[in-house]
Write a protein that holds these residues in place. Structure first.
Motif, PDB file in Angstrom:
ATOM      1  N   GLN A 241      27.016  31.628   4.281  1.00 17.92           N
ATOM      2  CA  GLN A 241      26.505  32.018   2.953  1.00 17.92           C
ATOM      3  C   GLN A 241      25.201  31.291   2.618  1.00 17.92           C
ATOM      4  N   GLY A 242      24.265  32.053   2.077  1.00 16.04           N
ATOM      5  CA  GLY A 242      23.001  31.471   1.638  1.00 16.04           C
ATOM      6  C   GLY A 242      21.956  31.383   2.724  1.00 16.04           C
TER       7      GLY A 242
ATOM      8  N   MET B 206      19.765  25.815   7.905  1.00 13.19           N
ATOM      9  CA  MET B 206      19.206  24.939   6.879  1.00 13.19           C
ATOM     10  C   MET B 206      20.160  23.780   6.580  1.00 13.19           C
ATOM     11  N   THR B 207      19.579  22.668   6.106  1.00 12.89           N
ATOM     12  CA  THR B 207      20.451  21.558   5.708  1.00 12.89           C
ATOM     13  C   THR B 207      21.309  21.957   4.513  1.00 12.89           C
ATOM     14  N   THR B 208      20.779  22.841   3.659  1.00 12.64           N
ATOM     15  CA  THR B 208      21.572  23.278   2.503  1.00 12.64           C
ATOM     16  C   THR B 208      22.756  24.135   2.932  1.00 12.64           C
ATOM     17  N   THR B 209      22.534  24.997   3.918  1.00 17.79           N
ATOM     18  CA  THR B 209      23.600  25.931   4.303  1.00 17.79           C
ATOM     19  C   THR B 209      24.564  25.322   5.313  1.00 17.79           C
ATOM     20  N   MET B 210      24.133  24.287   6.037  1.00 17.37           N
ATOM     21  CA  MET B 210      25.080  23.673   6.974  1.00 17.37           C
ATOM     22  C   MET B 210      26.267  23.078   6.217  1.00 17.37           C
ATOM     23  N   ILE B 211      26.044  22.743   4.942  1.00 21.79           N
ATOM     24  CA  ILE B 211      27.137  22.191   4.132  1.00 21.79           C
ATOM     25  C   ILE B 211      28.261  23.216   3.995  1.00 21.79           C
ATOM     26  N   ALA B 212      27.894  24.494   4.013  1.00 23.14           N
ATOM     27  CA  ALA B 212      28.916  25.540   3.902  1.00 23.14           C
ATOM     28  C   ALA B 212      29.936  25.417   5.030  1.00 23.14           C
TER      29      ALA B 212
ATOM     30  N   LYS C  64      30.912  22.759   6.570  1.00 17.76           N
ATOM     31  CA  LYS C  64      31.813  21.644   6.239  1.00 17.76           C
ATOM     32  C   LYS C  64      32.813  22.076   5.160  1.00 17.76           C
TER      33      LYS C  64
ATOM     34  N   PRO D 196      20.041  22.309  12.432  1.00 20.08           N
ATOM     35  CA  PRO D 196      20.296  20.962  11.906  1.00 20.08           C
ATOM     36  C   PRO D 196      21.604  20.346  12.410  1.00 20.08           C
TER      37      PRO D 196
ATOM     38  N   ARG E   2      21.780  30.940  -5.947  1.00 19.99           N
ATOM     39  CA  ARG E   2      23.162  31.004  -5.453  1.00 19.99           C
ATOM     40  C   ARG E   2      23.546  29.722  -4.724  1.00 19.99           C
ATOM     41  N   LYS E   3      24.840  29.515  -4.622  1.00 23.27           N
ATOM     42  CA  LYS E   3      25.370  28.362  -3.909  1.00 23.27           C
ATOM     43  C   LYS E   3      24.838  28.334  -2.475  1.00 23.27           C
ATOM     44  N   TYR E   4      24.536  27.161  -2.014  1.00 24.08           N
ATOM     45  CA  TYR E   4      24.058  26.852  -0.660  1.00 24.08           C
ATOM     46  C   TYR E   4      22.596  27.224  -0.419  1.00 24.08           C
ATOM     47  N   THR E   5      21.995  28.065  -1.268  1.00 28.98           N
ATOM     48  CA  THR E   5      20.598  28.410  -1.017  1.00 28.98           C
ATOM     49  C   THR E   5      19.709  27.243  -1.443  1.00 28.98           C
TER      50      THR E   5
ATOM     51  N   LEU F 172      14.606  33.159  -0.219  1.00 33.21           N
ATOM     52  CA  LEU F 172      15.003  33.936   0.959  1.00 33.21           C
ATOM     53  C   LEU F 172      14.255  35.259   0.957  1.00 33.21           C
TER      54      LEU F 172
ATOM     55  N   VAL G 287      18.639  15.279   8.378  1.00 30.76           N
ATOM     56  CA  VAL G 287      20.099  15.436   8.440  1.00 30.76           C
ATOM     57  C   VAL G 287      20.781  14.091   8.192  1.00 30.76           C
TER      58      VAL G 287
ATOM     59  N   GLN H  80      20.791  13.394   4.607  1.00 35.06           N
ATOM     60  CA  GLN H  80      21.834  14.143   3.890  1.00 35.06           C
ATOM     61  C   GLN H  80      23.240  13.675   4.243  1.00 35.06           C
TER      62      GLN H  80
ATOM     63  N   PRO I  97      16.523  17.074   2.116  1.00 35.84           N
ATOM     64  CA  PRO I  97      17.573  18.060   1.825  1.00 35.84           C
ATOM     65  C   PRO I  97      17.927  18.041   0.340  1.00 35.84           C
ATOM     66  N   PRO I  98      17.965  19.203  -0.279  1.00 36.75           N
ATOM     67  CA  PRO I  98      18.227  19.239  -1.728  1.00 36.75           C
ATOM     68  C   PRO I  98      19.484  18.490  -2.140  1.00 36.75           C
TER      69      PRO I  98
END
Lengths: 215, 362
Positions: free
Chosen positions: A102-103, A154-160, A162, A183, B101-104, B108, B304, B307, B341-342
């Motif tokens: 997602q994302g 992305m570092t933001t989406t790799m969290i998904a 986890k 990442p 949205r979440k994770y973005t 995009l 990484v 984060q 990383p945000p």
């Protein structure tokens, strides 16, 4: 009429040169010659893609070449695969579901992994990109997949990945989970409870085959 | 300026310069009190402000406020900018989604403007470049920077990276091999667009106030050095030469990811009055120093780890970077190897400025 070895060589060469027209012509020649289509796929088309994978790992070719080769591969498969399915002799090492989390809409890596899994005889259900957790779970259950492959760039989406993992563990018992993307690394894959990690598409296919063999 | 403080029983002297003084000294080739900490910190500044990440990209005023607040909070010395790696497509009619949205974490591309060969051949620079895509937001951001007395920033590519946004990366790569003339046509149009954009910014805000930057993701994990040489370098060189000829104060290249084989070409670009080069963790600081002796080198703490790691792990990486880069004749600044990383833990981000204060004194 061309002999088997020559047809296999043409198929392999067509994939390596990324020539869709030659791949289709060679596949049609295989059919006309009565060559077993399953062998034509494995010893011709897949062999060509495997060789491209080796060249990629040695940095003798890059992603554009892999993509062009995959177009030729799929063109040849378009001729041969329906015959294999119709014969009822289709062999598969397992079933995989694959998608980008997602994302995230970066799907080149995922597409290459999908292609290398197919080359290695794994049936792949591609969910595309920007896929949420529920869709991964539902698709894996519906297809009775052995393997679930997740990609994030992305570092933001790799969290998904986890975040998804605990639900996968409880709702998809027995399903092997693989992760990949720029990442990520082996250490994170281990920490998050994944069964496998591939640094690139070629490595991912090797890991997938190993996981399926030990399942 | 921060006060003197104690770390593990050792007394650490306070900064002798403000962030603004340190930035100006670095840019003007004067000594700084310590290694500066510059950051590509965009989405993370929204997070620490309690705002949606999208505000960094779709609202010039909020973006600037979030970035300035984050600088005041962490005490880093820059950078303040508006842009993202996958930019360019919206300016030619593509559809983008801002990251609500979440994770973005960045805009995009929902639909690339070029879907067919016909689209590619029809691609033209719009008559009014200031009204298309995200240009009004970028312009507003720069106007506010100018009025606040800050360095005015301007994203100028890279053209090949923008082409990925215009075509879709996969189609771009296939056409590079199968229809190279089509790819060159699109790169020509993109380059013309960027030149016009740069001319407008220079005319309006002044070259002496400007920092032009490109975010180049032509990594050798994707492209061969030959492909970069054929499709990336000529257009980058044209833009850098144009900016340099027009007297641009600073040109910054973010050389993203594994680009060791591309470095000789990046090193042949002109970099205005002051060049700055940021590298990812895949490029050693020592290698960057060798390739860019006259440029400020910025890097290259693994994002990484920032984060997912601990403050101690971040500090270890910072120490290694500072030791390797501190004495670079062209100048050195500590930075993450790509955007912060945000969702990075603030204690890890804070660790980078601390490391500069405690380990980076001159």
């Amino acid at each position: 009429m061309a002999d088997e070895a020559e047809i296999f060589s043409q198929l392999k060469q067509a994939v390596m040169e990324g020539d869709e027209d030659v791949a289709v012509a060679a596949a049609q020649a295989a059919v006309a010659a009565g060559v077993d289509p399953q062998r034509a796929i494995i010893e011709g088309l897949a062999a060509g893609m495997a060789e491209m994978g080796r060249l990629y790992e040695r940095e003798e070719c890059y992603v554009p070449e892999l993509l062009v080769s995959s177009e030729a591969l799929y063109a040849g498969l378009g001729v041969l695969r329906p015959l294999v399915i119709a014969s009822g002799k289709a062999e598969k090492k397992g079933v995989a579901v694959i998608g980008v989390v997602q994302g995230d809409i970066h799907d080149i890596g995922k597409n290459l992994v999908k292609m290398m899994l197919e080359v290695n005889g794994i049936e792949v259900h591609d969910l595309g990109r920007d896929v949420d957790m529920e869709r991964f779970i539902t698709a894996t259950q519906e297809t009775q997949a052995d393997l679930l492959c997740l990609s994030a760039l992305m570092t933001t989406t790799m969290i998904a990945i986890k975040d998804y993992m605990p639900a996968f563990k409880t709702q998809l018992p027995g399903v092997k989970i693989m992760v990949g993307g720029a990442p990520l690394n082996q250490q994170l894959a281990d920490e998050w409870g994944a069964d496998g990690y591939g640094e690139n598409a070629v490595e991912a296919a090797r890991v997938a085959v190993r996981l399926l063999e030990t399942k | 300026m921060h006060r003197d403080h104690s770390v593990k029983g050792k007394w650490v002297k306070c900064d002798q310069m403000t962030s603004q003084e340190r930035w100006e000294a670095l840019v003007n080739r004067r000594p700084t009190d310590r290694v500066p900490c510059l950051q590509f910190m965009l989405g993370h500044t929204a997070v620490v402000n309690g705002r949606p990440i999208a505000k960094i990209y779709d609202d010039g005023a909020e973006s600037l406020a979030c970035q300035r607040n984050a600088m005041a909070l962490y005490g880093h010395d820059g950078l303040i900018m508006h842009g993202w790696a996958n930019a360019g497509g919206a300016e030619f009619g593509g559809e983008i989604e801002f990251p609500y949205r979440k994770y973005t974490g960045a805009p995009l591309m929902k639909k690339n403007p070029v879907q067919s060969e016909e689209d590619a051949w029809d691609l033209r620079v719009p008559d009014d470049i200031l009204s298309v895509g995200t240009m009004p937001i970028a312009l507003e951001f720069s106007r506010l920077q100018y009025e606040a007395g800050l360095t005015v920033t301007l994203q100028v590519g890279s053209p090949l990276t923008w082409a990925g946004s215009v075509y879709g990366e996969e189609r771009l790569m296939i056409w590079m091999l199968k229809k190279p003339e089509l790819v060159h046509h699109v790169l020509r149009v993109i380059t013309d667009f960027i030149r016009r954009k740069a001319d407008y910014w220079i005319d309006r805000f002044g070259a002496e106030r400007l920092m032009a930057f490109d975010l180049g993701i032509e990594t050798n994990k994707l492209y061969s050095p030959k492909q970069f040489e054929t499709f990336g370098f000529p257009y980058l060189r044209e833009i850098h030469d144009h900016l340099t000829e027009r007297g641009t104060a600073i040109i910054l290249s973010h050389i993203c990811g594994e680009q060791n084989k591309n470095l000789p070409l990046w090193a042949r670009l002109s970099y205005g009055k002051r060049g700055m080069v940021s590298v990812g963790k895949e490029v050693a600081i020592s290698k960057a120093r060798e390739m860019f002796p006259d440029c400020v080198i910025m890097g290259n703490v693994d994002p990484v780890t920032v984060q997912e790691g601990t403050p101690e792990q971040v500090r270890m990486l910072c120490r290694a970077c500072i030791e390797e880069g501190k004495d670079h004749p062209g100048g050195f600044a500590l930075m993450t190897g790509c955007e912060v990383p945000p969702q990075a833990p603030p204690v890890n981000v804070d660790q980078m400025v601390k490391a500069c204060r405690e380990l980076g004194r001159y």
